[in-house]
Scaffold this motif. Structure first.
Motif, PDB file in Angstrom:
ATOM      1  N   ALA A   1       0.872  -1.185  -0.125  1.00 11.22           N
ATOM      2  CA  ALA A   1       0.039   0.096   0.100  1.00 11.22           C
ATOM      3  C   ALA A   1       0.908   1.454   0.109  1.00 11.22           C
ATOM      4  O   ALA A   1       0.578   2.218  -0.814  1.00 11.22           O
ATOM      5  CB  ALA A   1      -0.883   0.106   1.245  1.00 11.22           C
ATOM      6  N   ALA A   2       2.017   1.242   0.896  1.00 14.36           N
ATOM      7  CA  ALA A   2       2.803   2.460   0.982  1.00 14.36           C
ATOM      8  C   ALA A   2       3.563   2.658  -0.425  1.00 14.36           C
ATOM      9  O   ALA A   2       3.486   4.073  -0.922  1.00 14.36           O
ATOM     10  CB  ALA A   2       3.926   2.224   1.861  1.00 14.36           C
ATOM     11  N   VAL A   3       3.933   1.769  -1.119  1.00 13.49           N
ATOM     12  CA  VAL A   3       4.935   1.678  -2.333  1.00 13.49           C
ATOM     13  C   VAL A   3       3.829   2.479  -3.396  1.00 13.49           C
ATOM     14  O   VAL A   3       3.974   3.346  -4.124  1.00 13.49           O
ATOM     15  CB  VAL A   3       5.292   0.560  -2.766  1.00 13.49           C
ATOM     16  N   VAL A   4       2.677   1.725  -3.541  1.00 12.83           N
ATOM     17  CA  VAL A   4       1.662   1.788  -4.702  1.00 12.83           C
ATOM     18  C   VAL A   4       1.103   3.370  -4.637  1.00 12.83           C
ATOM     19  O   VAL A   4       1.214   4.139  -5.486  1.00 12.83           O
ATOM     20  CB  VAL A   4       0.488   0.874  -4.851  1.00 12.83           C
ATOM     21  N   ILE A   5       0.606   3.703  -3.357  1.00 13.94           N
ATOM     22  CA  ILE A   5      -0.096   5.087  -2.960  1.00 13.94           C
ATOM     23  C   ILE A   5       1.179   6.240  -3.158  1.00 13.94           C
ATOM     24  O   ILE A   5       0.821   7.064  -3.715  1.00 13.94           O
ATOM     25  CB  ILE A   5      -0.527   5.200  -1.624  1.00 13.94           C
TER      26      ILE A   5
END
Length: 317
Positions: free
Chosen positions: A167-171
């Motif tokens: 989630a951190a990388v994609v967002i």
């Protein structure tokens, strides 16, 4: 303390998954002014397509991830073109009802695809389980996807770690793309003022399709993460994505930052409620953790009607 830390890690993992889906809601809402209730279907299609590519076709898990993201993005774009484009100029409420129709039809389709079976991607990374600061019992039996017990230690499910990291990388990548790329700037301009953006040569129709494709891709990533959970996933798991609605309402309907923070709040609140409510407040009944996100939503709406980061509407008379 150990129980609290385990609940927090599990809650942040859930929150990351909800944030991915919630950001998709926000992107479509900002671009078109429509709240897309079909997001849960895109999520569960991501689960099914990735599982089919990996389990049925025997291809590597990264190929399944890429295939699911591309396929669901294309499906979402097709839905926008075929069903939502004719609704341009109609009241947002009418367009939202159409997305509810897409959701209902999608539930029927996914129920046919899944059938009575439960699917799971298992342990695609092959990392097993984490045990921090303790020792595993000598007679413990390892069950795929379920952390082994830790004596005086912290047991963490590997899927929670990957939910947080993914989630951190994609967002983060999406935020950088929106801030710096040509299409990202066009999407932001269209969200601010469609008529002004069109006057500058920006195709609103193309931006609408792109927003749906991005939202579908984000939902697919969330569905892939759901599919790696222990115990498997059935078609009814699409309803899990509806917990992103309290997240975006808490954070603000038009705020990506609010969607992320709202998702984390909902995930942590759900995990803590599941851990402590049965002992602290058993009178609330079983599975109250399912209701807790909506309780938080009502509380926030009483204090902040536009959410924590939502834009307040100003009407001049």
């Amino acid at each position: 303390m150990i129980e609290l830390l385990e609940s927090l890690v599990r809650g942040v993992g859930l929150g990351g998954m909800y944030a991915l889906i919630a950001v998709g809601f926000v992107i479509i809402y900002r671009a078109t002014g429509v709240l897309n209730f079909a997001q849960p279907i895109f999520m569960i299609l991501g689960t099914y397509i990735s599982f089919t590519i990996v389990d049925t076709l025997g291809l590597p898990f990264p190929v399944g991830v890429a295939g699911a993201i591309i396929a669901v993005a294309a499906i979402a774009m097709g839905c926008e073109r075929a069903v939502m484009r004719p609704m341009v100029g109609r009241p947002p409420f009418a367009a939202a009802l159409v997305t509810i129709g897409l959701f209902a039809a999608g539930l029927v389709v996914t129920a046919k695809l899944f059938g009575p079976s439960v699917i799971t991607s298992g342990d695609p990374w092959g990392l097993g389980n984490f045990c921090i600061g303790g020792e595993r019992p000598a007679d413990a039996v390892e069950i795929p996807g379920i952390p082994l017990p830790c004596q005086d230690g912290l047991a963490i499910n590997y899927t929670d770690i990957f939910k947080i990291v993914t989630a951190a990388v994609v967002i983060g990548l999406l935020g950088a793309w929106l801030a710096r790329s040509r299409y990202g700037l066009a999407m932001r301009a269209t969200a601010m003022d469609q008529e002004a953006a069109m006057a500058q040569g920006i195709s609103a129709g193309r931006i609408f399709s792109l927003s749906w494709a991005i939202a579908g891709a984000l939902a697919a990533v969330g569905g892939i993460l759901v599919g790696t959970a222990a115990g498997g996933v059935a078609a009814a798991a699409a309803l899990v994505a509806l917990k992103a609605l309290p997240a975006i309402i808490i954070g603000g309907l038009d705020s990506i930052k609010g969607a992320v923070i709202g998702g984390l709040i909902v995930g942590v609140a759900e995990a803590l409620t599941k851990t402590y409510q049965p002992d602290a407040a058993p009178w609330l009944g079983a599975n109250f953790d399912v209701v807790m996100p909506y309780v938080l939503m009502f509380v926030v709406l009483l204090v902040q009607p536009y959410g924590l980061y939502g834009t307040k509407e100003v009407q001049r008379v």
